[in-house]
Design a protein around this motif. Structure first.
Motif, PDB file in Angstrom:
ATOM      1  N   ALA A   1      10.668-147.800 -35.388  1.00 20.92           N
ATOM      2  CA  ALA A   1      11.883-148.236 -36.084  1.00 20.92           C
ATOM      3  C   ALA A   1      11.580-149.409 -37.022  1.00 20.92           C
ATOM      4  CB  ALA A   1      12.959-148.624 -35.080  1.00 20.92           C
ATOM      5  N   ALA A   2      10.717-150.322 -36.597  1.00 20.20           N
ATOM      6  CA  ALA A   2      10.331-151.447 -37.451  1.00 20.20           C
ATOM      7  C   ALA A   2       9.593-150.956 -38.697  1.00 20.20           C
ATOM      8  CB  ALA A   2       9.466-152.437 -36.668  1.00 20.20           C
ATOM      9  N   VAL A   3       8.709-149.989 -38.515  1.00 17.10           N
ATOM     10  CA  VAL A   3       7.948-149.457 -39.652  1.00 17.10           C
ATOM     11  C   VAL A   3       8.868-148.691 -40.599  1.00 17.10           C
ATOM     12  CG1 VAL A   3       6.028-147.960 -40.338  1.00 17.10           C
ATOM     13  CG2 VAL A   3       5.799-149.435 -38.333  1.00 17.10           C
ATOM     14  N   VAL A   4       9.811-147.937 -40.063  1.00 13.44           N
ATOM     15  CA  VAL A   4      10.799-147.254 -40.915  1.00 13.44           C
ATOM     16  C   VAL A   4      11.526-148.280 -41.781  1.00 13.44           C
ATOM     17  CG1 VAL A   4      13.000-145.995 -40.904  1.00 13.44           C
ATOM     18  CG2 VAL A   4      11.102-145.198 -39.485  1.00 13.44           C
ATOM     19  N   LYS A   5      11.933-149.389 -41.188  1.00 20.92           N
ATOM     20  CA  LYS A   5      12.625-150.438 -41.955  1.00 20.92           C
ATOM     21  C   LYS A   5      11.744-150.977 -43.074  1.00 20.92           C
ATOM     22  CE  LYS A   5      15.678-151.974 -38.271  1.00 20.92           C
ATOM     23  NZ  LYS A   5      15.959-153.014 -37.275  1.00 20.92           N
ATOM     24  N   LEU A   6      10.467-151.192 -42.787  1.00 20.60           N
ATOM     25  CA  LEU A   6       9.545-151.679 -43.817  1.00 20.60           C
ATOM     26  C   LEU A   6       9.418-150.670 -44.960  1.00 20.60           C
ATOM     27  CD1 LEU A   6       6.660-153.222 -41.667  1.00 20.60           C
ATOM     28  CD2 LEU A   6       8.177-154.459 -43.243  1.00 20.60           C
ATOM     29  N   ILE A   7       9.214-149.414 -44.607  1.00 20.66           N
ATOM     30  CA  ILE A   7       9.055-148.363 -45.627  1.00 20.66           C
ATOM     31  C   ILE A   7      10.306-148.272 -46.500  1.00 20.66           C
ATOM     32  CG2 ILE A   7       8.848-145.861 -45.969  1.00 20.66           C
ATOM     33  CD1 ILE A   7       7.132-145.881 -43.301  1.00 20.66           C
ATOM     34  N   GLU A   8      11.459-148.244 -45.860  1.00 26.86           N
ATOM     35  CA  GLU A   8      12.710-148.113 -46.606  1.00 26.86           C
ATOM     36  C   GLU A   8      13.017-149.366 -47.426  1.00 26.86           C
ATOM     37  OE1 GLU A   8      15.486-146.809 -43.575  1.00 26.86           O
ATOM     38  OE2 GLU A   8      14.829-144.714 -43.808  1.00 26.86           O
ATOM     39  N   ARG A   9      12.658-150.536 -46.930  1.00 30.93           N
ATOM     40  CA  ARG A   9      12.852-151.774 -47.691  1.00 30.93           C
ATOM     41  C   ARG A   9      12.061-151.746 -49.002  1.00 30.93           C
ATOM     42  NH1 ARG A   9      10.841-156.788 -44.743  1.00 30.93           N
ATOM     43  NH2 ARG A   9      12.062-155.810 -43.104  1.00 30.93           N
ATOM     44  N   LEU A  10      10.899-151.064 -48.978  1.00 25.99           N
ATOM     45  CA  LEU A  10      10.072-150.952 -50.178  1.00 25.99           C
ATOM     46  C   LEU A  10      10.484-149.778 -51.065  1.00 25.99           C
ATOM     47  CD1 LEU A  10       6.560-151.775 -48.674  1.00 25.99           C
ATOM     48  CD2 LEU A  10       8.105-153.303 -49.932  1.00 25.99           C
ATOM     49  N   GLY A  11      11.479-149.008 -50.638  1.00 24.64           N
ATOM     50  CA  GLY A  11      11.988-147.910 -51.459  1.00 24.64           C
ATOM     51  C   GLY A  11      11.456-146.549 -51.111  1.00 24.64           C
ATOM     52  N   GLY A  12      10.660-146.451 -50.042  1.00 24.51           N
ATOM     53  CA  GLY A  12      10.132-145.161 -49.623  1.00 24.51           C
ATOM     54  C   GLY A  12      11.137-144.360 -48.820  1.00 24.51           C
ATOM     55  N   GLU A  13      10.923-143.048 -48.790  1.00 23.78           N
ATOM     56  CA  GLU A  13      11.749-142.138 -47.996  1.00 23.78           C
ATOM     57  C   GLU A  13      10.897-141.604 -46.857  1.00 23.78           C
ATOM     58  OE1 GLU A  13      13.566-137.654 -48.219  1.00 23.78           O
ATOM     59  OE2 GLU A  13      13.249-138.711 -50.110  1.00 23.78           O
ATOM     60  N   VAL A  14      11.280-141.900 -45.628  1.00 26.83           N
ATOM     61  CA  VAL A  14      10.542-141.409 -44.468  1.00 26.83           C
ATOM     62  C   VAL A  14      10.910-139.942 -44.266  1.00 26.83           C
ATOM     63  CG1 VAL A  14      10.107-141.667 -41.993  1.00 26.83           C
ATOM     64  CG2 VAL A  14      10.473-143.700 -43.421  1.00 26.83           C
ATOM     65  N   VAL A  15       9.974-139.071 -44.570  1.00 27.41           N
ATOM     66  CA  VAL A  15      10.170-137.634 -44.467  1.00 27.41           C
ATOM     67  C   VAL A  15      10.047-137.181 -43.016  1.00 27.41           C
ATOM     68  CG1 VAL A  15       9.195-135.399 -45.146  1.00 27.41           C
ATOM     69  CG2 VAL A  15       9.353-137.244 -46.819  1.00 27.41           C
ATOM     70  N   GLN A  16       9.116-137.815 -42.300  1.00 26.24           N
ATOM     71  CA  GLN A  16       8.876-137.435 -40.903  1.00 26.24           C
ATOM     72  C   GLN A  16       8.171-138.563 -40.179  1.00 26.24           C
ATOM     73  OE1 GLN A  16       7.357-133.422 -40.232  1.00 26.24           O
ATOM     74  NE2 GLN A  16       5.877-134.265 -38.782  1.00 26.24           N
ATOM     75  N   CYS A  17       8.470-138.697 -38.890  1.00 26.64           N
ATOM     76  CA  CYS A  17       7.750-139.588 -37.996  1.00 26.64           C
ATOM     77  C   CYS A  17       6.901-138.695 -37.097  1.00 26.64           C
ATOM     78  CB  CYS A  17       8.715-140.426 -37.152  1.00 26.64           C
ATOM     79  SG  CYS A  17       9.794-141.494 -38.125  1.00 26.64           S
ATOM     80  N   ASN A  18       5.601-138.883 -37.165  1.00 27.49           N
ATOM     81  CA  ASN A  18       4.631-137.984 -36.566  1.00 27.49           C
ATOM     82  C   ASN A  18       3.835-138.749 -35.500  1.00 27.49           C
ATOM     83  OD1 ASN A  18       2.877-135.813 -36.279  1.00 27.49           O
ATOM     84  ND2 ASN A  18       2.137-135.862 -38.368  1.00 27.49           N
ATOM     85  N   PHE A  19       3.757-138.208 -34.290  1.00 22.94           N
ATOM     86  CA  PHE A  19       3.085-138.888 -33.190  1.00 22.94           C
ATOM     87  C   PHE A  19       2.143-137.937 -32.474  1.00 22.94           C
ATOM     88  CE2 PHE A  19       7.260-140.699 -33.842  1.00 22.94           C
ATOM     89  CZ  PHE A  19       6.971-142.050 -33.960  1.00 22.94           C
ATOM     90  N   LEU A  20       1.049-138.475 -31.978  1.00 18.01           N
ATOM     91  CA  LEU A  20       0.182-137.685 -31.116  1.00 18.01           C
ATOM     92  C   LEU A  20       0.917-137.414 -29.802  1.00 18.01           C
ATOM     93  CD1 LEU A  20      -2.547-136.382 -30.493  1.00 18.01           C
ATOM     94  CD2 LEU A  20      -3.307-138.612 -29.629  1.00 18.01           C
ATOM     95  N   ILE A  21       1.564-138.460 -29.245  1.00 18.77           N
ATOM     96  CA  ILE A  21       2.235-138.362 -27.944  1.00 18.77           C
ATOM     97  C   ILE A  21       3.655-138.896 -28.054  1.00 18.77           C
ATOM     98  CG2 ILE A  21       2.250-139.212 -25.553  1.00 18.77           C
ATOM     99  CD1 ILE A  21      -0.812-139.598 -25.856  1.00 18.77           C
ATOM    100  N   GLU A  22       4.598-138.193 -27.438  1.00 21.51           N
ATOM    101  CA  GLU A  22       5.947-138.718 -27.258  1.00 21.51           C
ATOM    102  C   GLU A  22       6.215-138.842 -25.761  1.00 21.51           C
ATOM    103  OE1 GLU A  22      10.696-137.748 -27.691  1.00 21.51           O
ATOM    104  OE2 GLU A  22       9.251-136.301 -28.480  1.00 21.51           O
ATOM    105  N   LEU A  23       6.635-140.032 -25.346  1.00 22.43           N
ATOM    106  CA  LEU A  23       7.068-140.272 -23.966  1.00 22.43           C
ATOM    107  C   LEU A  23       8.576-140.105 -23.959  1.00 22.43           C
ATOM    108  CD1 LEU A  23       4.858-143.417 -23.211  1.00 22.43           C
ATOM    109  CD2 LEU A  23       4.324-140.993 -22.786  1.00 22.43           C
TER     110      LEU A  23
END
Length: 170
Positions: free
Chosen positions: A128-150
């Motif tokens: 969520a913190a990284v999404v905020k950083l990306i969006e603050r810079l004007g990027g569009e988060v297309v997908q959040c991709n993880f090796l593992i989800e708990l």
């Protein structure tokens, strides 16, 4: 080949009560590393990606591979004081404390289609913190991709409205 056979549980790391998912056995096996890379790439499908953002430090292992395969740039998100240029920062809560992440202020351009990659989605605070950083810079988060989800930690709840995919789910 089952990728979760290459994930080792470490009790009480980094603090008591945490069961850490250690991916180093997977990274150390050439076949498992290749299979994980292929599965993570398949999760993206045919989406156009301009930048892959990898989160320090385990998000770098596959983030660079994904960027290469997607013909996209790679952007590291790091802990404070590790990036040499002017940065934007975001603090967040972890399941075992708090931390801050930084990104170069010119790493994402307005309109960039961004794939966020990290090794584990746990409580969702880091992502969520990284999404905020990306969006603050004007990027569009297309997908959040993880090796593992708990999944039992409900990290997806902090990423409402984002496409979330993982190669392994616990």
């Amino acid at each position: 080949m089952k990728l979760n056979n290459y994930i080792r549980d470490i009790q009480d790391f980094p603090t008591e009560g945490i069961i850490f998912k250690d991916i180093t056995p997977l990274l150390g096996d050439a076949s498992a590393f290749a299979k994980a890379s292929q599965e993570l790439l398949a999760l993206v499908g045919d989406q156009h990606i301009d930048k892959v953002v990898g989160v320090e430090s385990r998000g770098f292992f596959f983030g660079g591979v994904l960027a290469k395969e997607l013909n996209a740039g790679f952007v590291p998100v790091r802990k404070p004081g590790k990036l040499p240029y002017t940065t934007a920062s975001q603090s967040y809560a972890l399941e075992y404390g708090t931390d801050t992440l930084e990104i170069h202020e010119d790493a994402i351009q307005p309109g960039d289609k961004v794939l966020l990659h990290d090794d584990v989605l746990a409580t969702g605070g880091t992502a969520a913190a990284v999404v905020k950083l990306i969006e603050r810079l004007g990027g569009e988060v297309v997908q959040c991709n993880f090796l593992i989800e708990l999944s039992f930690l409900s990290g997806k709840d902090k990423l409402e409205g984002k496409m979330i995919k993982a190669a392994i789910t616990y």
